[in-house]
Design a protein around this motif. Structure first.
Motif, short mmCIF file in Angstrom:
data_model
loop_
_atom_site.label_atom_id
_atom_site.label_comp_id
_atom_site.label_asym_id
_atom_site.label_seq_id
_atom_site.Cartn_x
_atom_site.Cartn_y
_atom_site.Cartn_z
N ARG A 101 0.84 -1.20 0.00
CA ARG A 101 0.00 0.00 0.00
C ARG A 101 0.88 1.25 0.00
NH1 ARG A 101 -0.33 3.67 3.04
NH2 ARG A 101 1.18 2.57 4.34
N GLN A 102 0.44 2.23 -0.75
CA GLN A 102 1.22 3.45 -0.84
C GLN A 102 0.30 4.65 -0.77
OE1 GLN A 102 3.16 2.08 -4.63
NE2 GLN A 102 4.31 3.95 -4.24
N SER A 103 0.82 5.74 -0.21
CA SER A 103 0.06 6.98 -0.28
C SER A 103 0.15 7.54 -1.70
CB SER A 103 0.62 8.00 0.71
OG SER A 103 0.32 7.57 2.03
N ASN A 105 -3.85 21.32 1.41
CA ASN A 105 -3.21 20.04 1.09
C ASN A 105 -3.80 19.51 -0.23
OD1 ASN A 105 -2.88 17.15 1.00
ND2 ASN A 105 -2.13 17.28 3.09
N LEU A 153 -4.09 16.64 -1.37
CA LEU A 153 -4.94 15.45 -1.19
C LEU A 153 -6.35 15.88 -0.81
CD1 LEU A 153 -2.33 13.49 0.91
CD2 LEU A 153 -3.15 12.82 -1.37
N TRP A 196 -4.36 9.41 5.09
CA TRP A 196 -4.68 10.13 6.31
C TRP A 196 -4.19 11.58 6.21
CZ3 TRP A 196 -5.02 8.07 11.70
CH2 TRP A 196 -5.10 6.68 11.77
N ILE A 197 -4.90 12.47 6.85
CA ILE A 197 -4.40 13.83 7.07
C ILE A 197 -4.66 14.18 8.53
CG2 ILE A 197 -4.81 16.26 6.59
CD1 ILE A 197 -5.43 15.66 3.81
N THR A 198 -3.62 14.65 9.19
CA THR A 198 -3.84 15.23 10.53
C THR A 198 -3.39 16.68 10.57
OG1 THR A 198 -1.73 14.30 11.26
CG2 THR A 198 -3.71 13.05 11.81
N GLY A 199 -2.91 17.17 9.42
CA GLY A 199 -2.49 18.56 9.36
C GLY A 199 -3.67 19.44 8.96
N PRO A 247 8.19 5.06 0.70
CA PRO A 247 9.31 5.59 1.49
C PRO A 247 10.07 4.46 2.18
CG PRO A 247 7.18 6.08 2.53
CD PRO A 247 6.88 5.32 1.27
N ARG A 282 11.57 2.38 5.01
CA ARG A 282 11.18 2.16 6.39
C ARG A 282 12.42 1.95 7.23
NH1 ARG A 282 6.51 4.16 4.77
NH2 ARG A 282 4.69 2.97 5.38
C1 LIG Z 1 -1.61 9.66 11.49
C2 LIG Z 1 -1.18 10.10 10.11
C3 LIG Z 1 -1.23 11.44 9.77
C4 LIG Z 1 -0.87 11.87 8.48
N1 LIG Z 1 -1.01 13.18 8.17
C5 LIG Z 1 -0.72 13.60 6.92
C6 LIG Z 1 -0.90 14.96 6.57
O1 LIG Z 1 -1.34 15.78 7.37
N2 LIG Z 1 -0.59 15.33 5.31
C7 LIG Z 1 -0.12 14.43 4.38
O2 LIG Z 1 0.12 14.83 3.25
N3 LIG Z 1 0.04 13.12 4.69
C8 LIG Z 1 -0.24 12.70 5.93
N4 LIG Z 1 -0.09 11.36 6.26
C9 LIG Z 1 0.43 10.40 5.25
C10 LIG Z 1 1.88 10.02 5.57
O3 LIG Z 1 2.72 11.09 5.22
C11 LIG Z 1 2.25 8.74 4.81
O4 LIG Z 1 1.41 7.70 5.24
C12 LIG Z 1 3.70 8.36 5.08
O5 LIG Z 1 4.54 9.25 4.42
C13 LIG Z 1 4.04 6.96 4.63
O6 LIG Z 1 3.75 6.82 3.26
P1 LIG Z 1 2.84 5.63 2.72
O7 LIG Z 1 1.44 5.89 3.22
O8 LIG Z 1 2.96 5.70 1.23
O9 LIG Z 1 3.37 4.36 3.28
C14 LIG Z 1 -0.44 10.92 7.52
C15 LIG Z 1 -0.40 9.56 7.88
C16 LIG Z 1 -0.76 9.15 9.14
C17 LIG Z 1 -0.73 7.68 9.49
#
Ligand SMILES: Cc1cc2nc3c(=O)[nH]c(=O)nc-3n(C[C@H](O)[C@H](O)[C@H](O)COP(=O)(O)O)c2cc1C
Length: 179
Positions: free
Chosen positions: A14-16, A70, A72, A122-125, A159, A161
């Motif tokens: 899985r990837q963002s 953002n 996304l 996810w976004i928490t920002g 990314p 790990r």
């Molecule tokens: C709790 C949490 C908060 C996150 N908040 C943000 C965010 O605010 N903005 C963003 O662009 N990505 C956010 N992400 C995505 C992470 O940046 C991303 O999952 C991480 O870089 C790992 O990449 P992957 O999902 O491809 O494995 C968040 C992910 C998690 C789990």
């Protein structure tokens, strides 16, 4: 492909994404995603979550502005704003369990989306007061995260790990445990 290897591949690969296509999420897929959130585990089976599903374009634009524009949040056709009920169980360790419970629900929904060829990030920002005001969420309800969902438009590279020897220790906390 066995059930186990399918889940494993999903978890491992899985990837963002960078953004989402301008294409709606089918209602049946969204219903399945929400169902998986509802069936996530929670301490004492408290289920301390409310998932506010936002598809209205104008509201999404306003929410994205509160998420610091953002990309996304700007491009996702569906935003799920995951809220916690704080009057829930306090775990034996003395900390409330609701953020952990809601996180389990959010990740279950993210994986369900990925399983159907969608992507969820996810976004928490975000500015919580702004999100709260737009969606009329009461002040005593924490907003744990926003899950952005849609069809992927460009994956981010997977990314690196932290290596296993930095992350996993066996039997005991080791002196050399490396944060
Ligand atoms: C709790 C949490 C908060 C996150 N908040 C943000 C965010 O605010 N903005 C963003 O662009 N990505 C956010 N992400 C995505 C992470 O940046 C991303 O999952 C991480 O870089 C790992 O990449 P992957 O999902 O491809 O494995 C968040 C992910 C998690 C789990």
């Amino acid at each position: 492909m066995s059930h186990l290897s399918r889940v494993f591949q999903l978890l491992r690969n899985r990837q963002s994404v960078r953004g989402f296509e301008d294409r709606p999420v089918p209602p049946a897929s969204l219903a399945r995603i929400l169902d998986c959130g509802r069936y996530a585990p929670s301490a004492k089976e408290d289920q301390p979550w409310t998932f506010v599903v936002v598809q209205d374009p104008l509201k999404r634009v306003r929410l994205a502005a509160e998420a610091f524009h953002n990309p996304l949040a700007r491009s996702a056709p569906v935003l799920i704003v995951a809220c916690a009920r704080i009057h829930s169980h306090v775990s034996g360790h003395g900390r409330p369990s609701h953020p952990v419970d809601v996180a389990a629900g959010v990740q279950s929904m993210a994986l369900a989306a990925a399983d159907m060829g969608l992507a969820a990030v996810w976004i928490t920002g975000y500015r919580e007061p702004g999100i709260r005001q737009i969606l009329e969420i009461p002040t005593d309800v924490p907003i744990v995260a926003i899950l952005t969902i849609g069809y992927p438009d460009g994956f981010s590279s997977l990314p690196d790990r932290r290596p296993e020897e930095q992350v996993v220790v066996w039997e005991n906390w080791a002196k050399e445990t490396n944060w």
